[in-house]
Write a protein that holds these residues in place. Structure first.
Motif, PDB file in Angstrom:
ATOM      1  N   TYR A 120      -6.496  -8.255   1.272  1.00  0.00           N
ATOM      2  CA  TYR A 120      -5.109  -7.849   1.481  1.00  0.00           C
ATOM      3  C   TYR A 120      -4.818  -6.475   0.887  1.00  0.00           C
ATOM      4  O   TYR A 120      -3.986  -5.733   1.402  1.00  0.00           O
ATOM      5  CB  TYR A 120      -4.148  -8.890   0.894  1.00  0.00           C
ATOM      6  N   ARG A 121      -5.514  -6.119  -0.190  1.00  0.00           N
ATOM      7  CA  ARG A 121      -5.266  -4.826  -0.831  1.00  0.00           C
ATOM      8  C   ARG A 121      -5.762  -3.689   0.039  1.00  0.00           C
ATOM      9  O   ARG A 121      -5.075  -2.673   0.220  1.00  0.00           O
ATOM     10  CB  ARG A 121      -5.921  -4.774  -2.214  1.00  0.00           C
ATOM     11  N   TRP A 122      -6.974  -3.818   0.586  1.00  0.00           N
ATOM     12  CA  TRP A 122      -7.457  -2.696   1.392  1.00  0.00           C
ATOM     13  C   TRP A 122      -6.834  -2.684   2.775  1.00  0.00           C
ATOM     14  O   TRP A 122      -6.774  -1.634   3.412  1.00  0.00           O
ATOM     15  CB  TRP A 122      -8.978  -2.596   1.433  1.00  0.00           C
ATOM     16  N   ILE A 123      -6.313  -3.812   3.233  1.00  0.00           N
ATOM     17  CA  ILE A 123      -5.536  -3.802   4.476  1.00  0.00           C
ATOM     18  C   ILE A 123      -4.204  -3.090   4.242  1.00  0.00           C
ATOM     19  O   ILE A 123      -3.754  -2.283   5.061  1.00  0.00           O
ATOM     20  CB  ILE A 123      -5.316  -5.235   4.998  1.00  0.00           C
ATOM     21  N   PHE A 124      -3.564  -3.376   3.110  1.00  0.00           N
ATOM     22  CA  PHE A 124      -2.320  -2.698   2.763  1.00  0.00           C
ATOM     23  C   PHE A 124      -2.554  -1.198   2.604  1.00  0.00           C
ATOM     24  O   PHE A 124      -1.762  -0.373   3.074  1.00  0.00           O
ATOM     25  CB  PHE A 124      -1.746  -3.271   1.465  1.00  0.00           C
ATOM     26  N   ALA A 125      -3.667  -0.829   1.950  1.00  0.00           N
ATOM     27  CA  ALA A 125      -3.990   0.581   1.732  1.00  0.00           C
ATOM     28  C   ALA A 125      -4.249   1.287   3.056  1.00  0.00           C
ATOM     29  O   ALA A 125      -3.934   2.476   3.205  1.00  0.00           O
ATOM     30  CB  ALA A 125      -5.206   0.710   0.817  1.00  0.00           C
ATOM     31  N   TYR A 126      -4.814   0.593   4.026  1.00  0.00           N
ATOM     32  CA  TYR A 126      -5.034   1.199   5.347  1.00  0.00           C
ATOM     33  C   TYR A 126      -3.705   1.581   5.974  1.00  0.00           C
ATOM     34  O   TYR A 126      -3.586   2.616   6.635  1.00  0.00           O
ATOM     35  CB  TYR A 126      -5.781   0.219   6.247  1.00  0.00           C
ATOM     36  N   ASN A 127      -2.688   0.765   5.743  1.00  0.00           N
ATOM     37  CA  ASN A 127      -1.373   1.008   6.334  1.00  0.00           C
ATOM     38  C   ASN A 127      -0.528   1.987   5.528  1.00  0.00           C
ATOM     39  O   ASN A 127       0.123   2.871   6.092  1.00  0.00           O
ATOM     40  CB  ASN A 127      -0.627  -0.316   6.491  1.00  0.00           C
ATOM     41  N   ARG A 143      -1.273   4.357  -2.736  1.00  0.00           N
ATOM     42  CA  ARG A 143       0.068   3.799  -2.920  1.00  0.00           C
ATOM     43  C   ARG A 143       0.125   2.772  -4.042  1.00  0.00           C
ATOM     44  O   ARG A 143       0.997   2.820  -4.913  1.00  0.00           O
ATOM     45  CB  ARG A 143       0.549   3.183  -1.590  1.00  0.00           C
ATOM     46  N   MET A 144      -0.785   1.810  -4.062  1.00  0.00           N
ATOM     47  CA  MET A 144      -0.761   0.774  -5.093  1.00  0.00           C
ATOM     48  C   MET A 144      -1.013   1.350  -6.480  1.00  0.00           C
ATOM     49  O   MET A 144      -0.403   0.919  -7.467  1.00  0.00           O
ATOM     50  CB  MET A 144      -1.779  -0.321  -4.775  1.00  0.00           C
ATOM     51  N   LEU A 145      -1.905   2.338  -6.542  1.00  0.00           N
ATOM     52  CA  LEU A 145      -2.193   2.970  -7.831  1.00  0.00           C
ATOM     53  C   LEU A 145      -0.975   3.740  -8.327  1.00  0.00           C
ATOM     54  O   LEU A 145      -0.652   3.714  -9.517  1.00  0.00           O
ATOM     55  CB  LEU A 145      -3.398   3.901  -7.704  1.00  0.00           C
ATOM     56  N   ASN A 146      -0.295   4.426  -7.412  1.00  0.00           N
ATOM     57  CA  ASN A 146       0.908   5.169  -7.791  1.00  0.00           C
ATOM     58  C   ASN A 146       2.017   4.248  -8.290  1.00  0.00           C
ATOM     59  O   ASN A 146       2.770   4.596  -9.194  1.00  0.00           O
ATOM     60  CB  ASN A 146       1.429   5.988  -6.594  1.00  0.00           C
ATOM     61  N   ASP A 147       2.111   3.067  -7.680  1.00  0.00           N
ATOM     62  CA  ASP A 147       3.175   2.124  -8.033  1.00  0.00           C
ATOM     63  C   ASP A 147       2.760   1.115  -9.102  1.00  0.00           C
ATOM     64  O   ASP A 147       3.589   0.321  -9.555  1.00  0.00           O
ATOM     65  CB  ASP A 147       3.637   1.361  -6.783  1.00  0.00           C
ATOM     66  N   GLY A 148       1.483   1.111  -9.468  1.00  0.00           N
ATOM     67  CA  GLY A 148       0.998   0.153 -10.462  1.00  0.00           C
ATOM     68  C   GLY A 148       0.963  -1.271  -9.947  1.00  0.00           C
ATOM     69  O   GLY A 148       1.115  -2.228 -10.714  1.00  0.00           O
ATOM     70  N   THR A 149       0.735  -1.433  -8.648  1.00  0.00           N
ATOM     71  CA  THR A 149       0.752  -2.773  -8.047  1.00  0.00           C
ATOM     72  C   THR A 149      -0.638  -3.261  -7.644  1.00  0.00           C
ATOM     73  O   THR A 149      -0.769  -4.305  -7.005  1.00  0.00           O
ATOM     74  CB  THR A 149       1.658  -2.776  -6.800  1.00  0.00           C
ATOM     75  N   GLN A 150      -1.677  -2.508  -8.010  1.00  0.00           N
ATOM     76  CA  GLN A 150      -3.020  -2.811  -7.524  1.00  0.00           C
ATOM     77  C   GLN A 150      -3.575  -4.142  -8.017  1.00  0.00           C
ATOM     78  O   GLN A 150      -4.516  -4.684  -7.440  1.00  0.00           O
ATOM     79  CB  GLN A 150      -4.002  -1.689  -7.884  1.00  0.00           C
ATOM     80  N   ASP A 151      -2.994  -4.709  -9.089  1.00  0.00           N
ATOM     81  CA  ASP A 151      -3.502  -5.973  -9.628  1.00  0.00           C
ATOM     82  C   ASP A 151      -2.667  -7.185  -9.212  1.00  0.00           C
ATOM     83  O   ASP A 151      -2.955  -8.311  -9.615  1.00  0.00           O
ATOM     84  CB  ASP A 151      -3.563  -5.910 -11.165  1.00  0.00           C
ATOM     85  N   VAL A 184      11.138  -2.815  -1.319  1.00  0.00           N
ATOM     86  CA  VAL A 184      11.078  -1.348  -1.243  1.00  0.00           C
ATOM     87  C   VAL A 184      11.194  -0.965   0.227  1.00  0.00           C
ATOM     88  O   VAL A 184      10.209  -1.044   0.969  1.00  0.00           O
ATOM     89  CB  VAL A 184       9.762  -0.811  -1.835  1.00  0.00           C
ATOM     90  N   PRO A 185      12.396  -0.593   0.683  1.00  0.00           N
ATOM     91  CA  PRO A 185      12.643  -0.365   2.118  1.00  0.00           C
ATOM     92  C   PRO A 185      11.589   0.476   2.831  1.00  0.00           C
ATOM     93  O   PRO A 185      11.153   0.116   3.930  1.00  0.00           O
ATOM     94  CB  PRO A 185      14.012   0.326   2.125  1.00  0.00           C
ATOM     95  N   ARG A 186      11.166   1.583   2.221  1.00  0.00           N
ATOM     96  CA  ARG A 186      10.242   2.467   2.935  1.00  0.00           C
ATOM     97  C   ARG A 186       8.834   1.876   3.039  1.00  0.00           C
ATOM     98  O   ARG A 186       8.008   2.389   3.805  1.00  0.00           O
ATOM     99  CB  ARG A 186      10.192   3.844   2.267  1.00  0.00           C
ATOM    100  N   HIS A 187       8.547   0.819   2.272  1.00  0.00           N
ATOM    101  CA  HIS A 187       7.227   0.195   2.341  1.00  0.00           C
ATOM    102  C   HIS A 187       7.289  -1.247   2.828  1.00  0.00           C
ATOM    103  O   HIS A 187       6.301  -1.976   2.739  1.00  0.00           O
ATOM    104  CB  HIS A 187       6.540   0.249   0.968  1.00  0.00           C
ATOM    105  N   LEU A 188       8.441  -1.644   3.356  1.00  0.00           N
ATOM    106  CA  LEU A 188       8.583  -2.987   3.924  1.00  0.00           C
ATOM    107  C   LEU A 188       7.571  -3.204   5.046  1.00  0.00           C
ATOM    108  O   LEU A 188       7.005  -4.290   5.181  1.00  0.00           O
ATOM    109  CB  LEU A 188      10.007  -3.176   4.460  1.00  0.00           C
ATOM    110  N   VAL A 189       7.320  -2.159   5.823  1.00  0.00           N
ATOM    111  CA  VAL A 189       6.369  -2.264   6.922  1.00  0.00           C
ATOM    112  C   VAL A 189       4.978  -2.623   6.407  1.00  0.00           C
ATOM    113  O   VAL A 189       4.223  -3.365   7.060  1.00  0.00           O
ATOM    114  CB  VAL A 189       6.334  -0.952   7.743  1.00  0.00           C
ATOM    115  N   GLY A 190       4.621  -2.118   5.217  1.00  0.00           N
ATOM    116  CA  GLY A 190       3.319  -2.429   4.633  1.00  0.00           C
ATOM    117  C   GLY A 190       3.228  -3.869   4.186  1.00  0.00           C
ATOM    118  O   GLY A 190       2.182  -4.522   4.320  1.00  0.00           O
ATOM    119  N   ALA A 191       4.335  -4.395   3.648  1.00  0.00           N
ATOM    120  CA  ALA A 191       4.378  -5.798   3.225  1.00  0.00           C
ATOM    121  C   ALA A 191       4.200  -6.710   4.434  1.00  0.00           C
ATOM    122  O   ALA A 191       3.407  -7.665   4.400  1.00  0.00           O
ATOM    123  CB  ALA A 191       5.701  -6.098   2.520  1.00  0.00           C
TER     124      ALA A 191
END
Length: 305
Positions: free
Chosen positions: A241-248, A253-261, A274-281
Motif C-alpha cells: 500500500y505504501r509504494w502504491i500510494f507513492a506511485y500516485n 510524500r509520506m516522508l515529507n508528512d512523516g506518515t511512512q510508518d 487532507v483534501p489535496r491528497h484525498l485522491v491518494g487515500a
C-alpha cells in the motif's frame, strides 16, 4: 573602434544564429542523460532484498483473521484460533467520494473492463512482472484504476491527460527517474533496463526517452513496473500500500508528512483528512480495498502472478 563594433556584430549574429537553431530544434519532450553501465553494480542490500522478494512471490501468501486483527503468513504455520480468509481485499475500507466507481454496484462492470485490459495487454504485463518482480495483478490493478472510462481500452494506451501518459498514466519525469536515477542508487538492477535498451532507448550509455515512447503500451507498462520496483525497495516489499500510494502521490510524500510508518488503514484515514491528497487515500482502496481492482482480479478473474 569600427573593428570593435564589427566584432560585436559578428558575435551577436553568431549567437542569434545558434540560438535560433536551438530554439527551432528544441524538444521539451526529449530526455537524454548519461548512465555509466560499464561499471554498474547494484547495491548489495538491494540484491538481497530482490532475492527475498523472488522467494516471497514463489510462495503462497495467506491471510488470516485473529481477534479482529489481520495476520499474514508465507507458510501454513497458522495460530490455532485463526480463521482463513481470501488474501484480498487487503483492507476493509472502501472508496469514498461523490462518484464511487469501485463499489459492489460497479463490480461486474469493472470486471468486464479489467478483463478487456488483460486480454489486450496481459502478455506485456506478465513480462513486466517477471522482469521487475512486481506481481502482475498489482500492475494490472493500477492500470485498471488509471484507465480512462471515456475511451476504449485500445485508445487509452495512447491517451494523454496533461503530463500523465498512457495506460499507467505515468509522467515523463517519473519514468525518467526510474530508468536514470533508480539504477545509480541500486533500486533497480541492470537487467531491468533491458526492455528499454531492446527498444533502442539506451545507446552508448545514453538514455533517451520521449513522451511518444511512453504512449507505447510496452514502454509504458515497463516504466510503470520499474517505478513500482524502485518504490517497493524504498518502502519495503511487503508494504504494498505504501509504494502504491507513492506511485500516485509521489516518492517523498509520506516522508515529507512523516506518515511512512502508518499502517494501511491509518494511512488511508490520515490522507482522507487532507483534501489535496484525498485522491491518494482513495487510490489505495480503489486498488487494494473491497471491490477494488485487485480484489476483482484475484477473486473474480483468478489472475495471479
Amino acid at each position: 573602434m569600427k573593428t570593435g563594433k564589427f566584432v560585436l556584430i559578428v558575435i551577436a549574429f553568431v549567437v542569434i544564429l545558434f540560438g535560433g537553431y536551438y530554439f527551432l530544434n528544441y524538444n521539451p519532450q526529449k530526455v537524454s542523460a548519461k548512465l555509466d553501465l560499464s561499471n554498474y553494480e547494484p547495491d548489495s542490500s538491494y540484491q538481497a532484498g530482490f532475492e527475498a522478494r523472488n522467494l516471497g512471490f514463489a510462495k503462497s501468501n495467506f491471510q488470516y483473521e485473529i481477534a479482529g486483527q489481520l495476520f499474514n503468513s508465507l507458510t501454513e504455520t497458522v495460530p490455532a484460533n485463526a480463521t482463513k480468509q481470501s488474501f484480498y481485499p487487503m483492507t476493509k475500507l472502501s472508496s469514498t467520494g461523490s462518484v464511487v466507481k469501485w463499489s459492489l454496484k460497479n463490480r461486474e462492470e469493472n470486471k468486464v473492463r479489467i478483463k478487456a485490459v488483460w486480454d489486450a495487454y496481459g502478455k506485456i504485463i506478465q513480462e513486466a512482472s517477471e522482469v521487475h518482480r512486481i506481481p502482475s495483478h498489482i500492475i494490472l490493478g493500477i492500470i485498471a484504476v488509471e484507465h480512462d472510462d471515456s475511451v476504449s481500452v485500445k485508445d487509452s494506451a495512447f491517451a494523454s491527460s496533461g503530463i500523465y501518459l498512457g495506460l499507467a498514466q505515468i509522467s515523463l519525469s517519473t519514468a525518467k527517474d526510474s530508468v536514470l536515477r533508480y539504477p545509480t542508487i541500486g533500486w533497480i538492477t541492470k537487467a531491468q533496463l533491458k526492455p528499454f535498451s531492446d527498444k533502442g532507448l539506451i545507446k552508448n550509455n545514453t538514455i533517451i526517452l520521449t513522451k511518444s515512447d511512453l504512449l507505447k503500451p510496452d514502454i509504458n507498462i515497463h516504466a510503470c513496473a520499474a517505478t513500482l520496483s524502485g518504490l517497493a525497495f524504498k518502502y519495503g516489499f511487503i508494504n504494498t500500500y505504501r509504494w502504491i500510494f507513492a506511485y500516485n502521490r509521489g516518492e517523498g510524500r509520506m516522508l515529507n508528512d512523516g506518515t511512512q510508518d502508518l499502517k494501511m488503514d491509518e494511512l488511508v484515514k490520515y490522507y482522507r483528512k487532507v483534501p489535496r491528497h484525498l485522491v491518494g487515500a482513495n487510490y489505495i482502496t480503489n486498488i487494494l480495498g473491497p471491490n477494488g481492482s485487485v480484489d476483482i482480479i484475484f477473486n473474480d478473474l483468478n489472475i495471479q502472478s
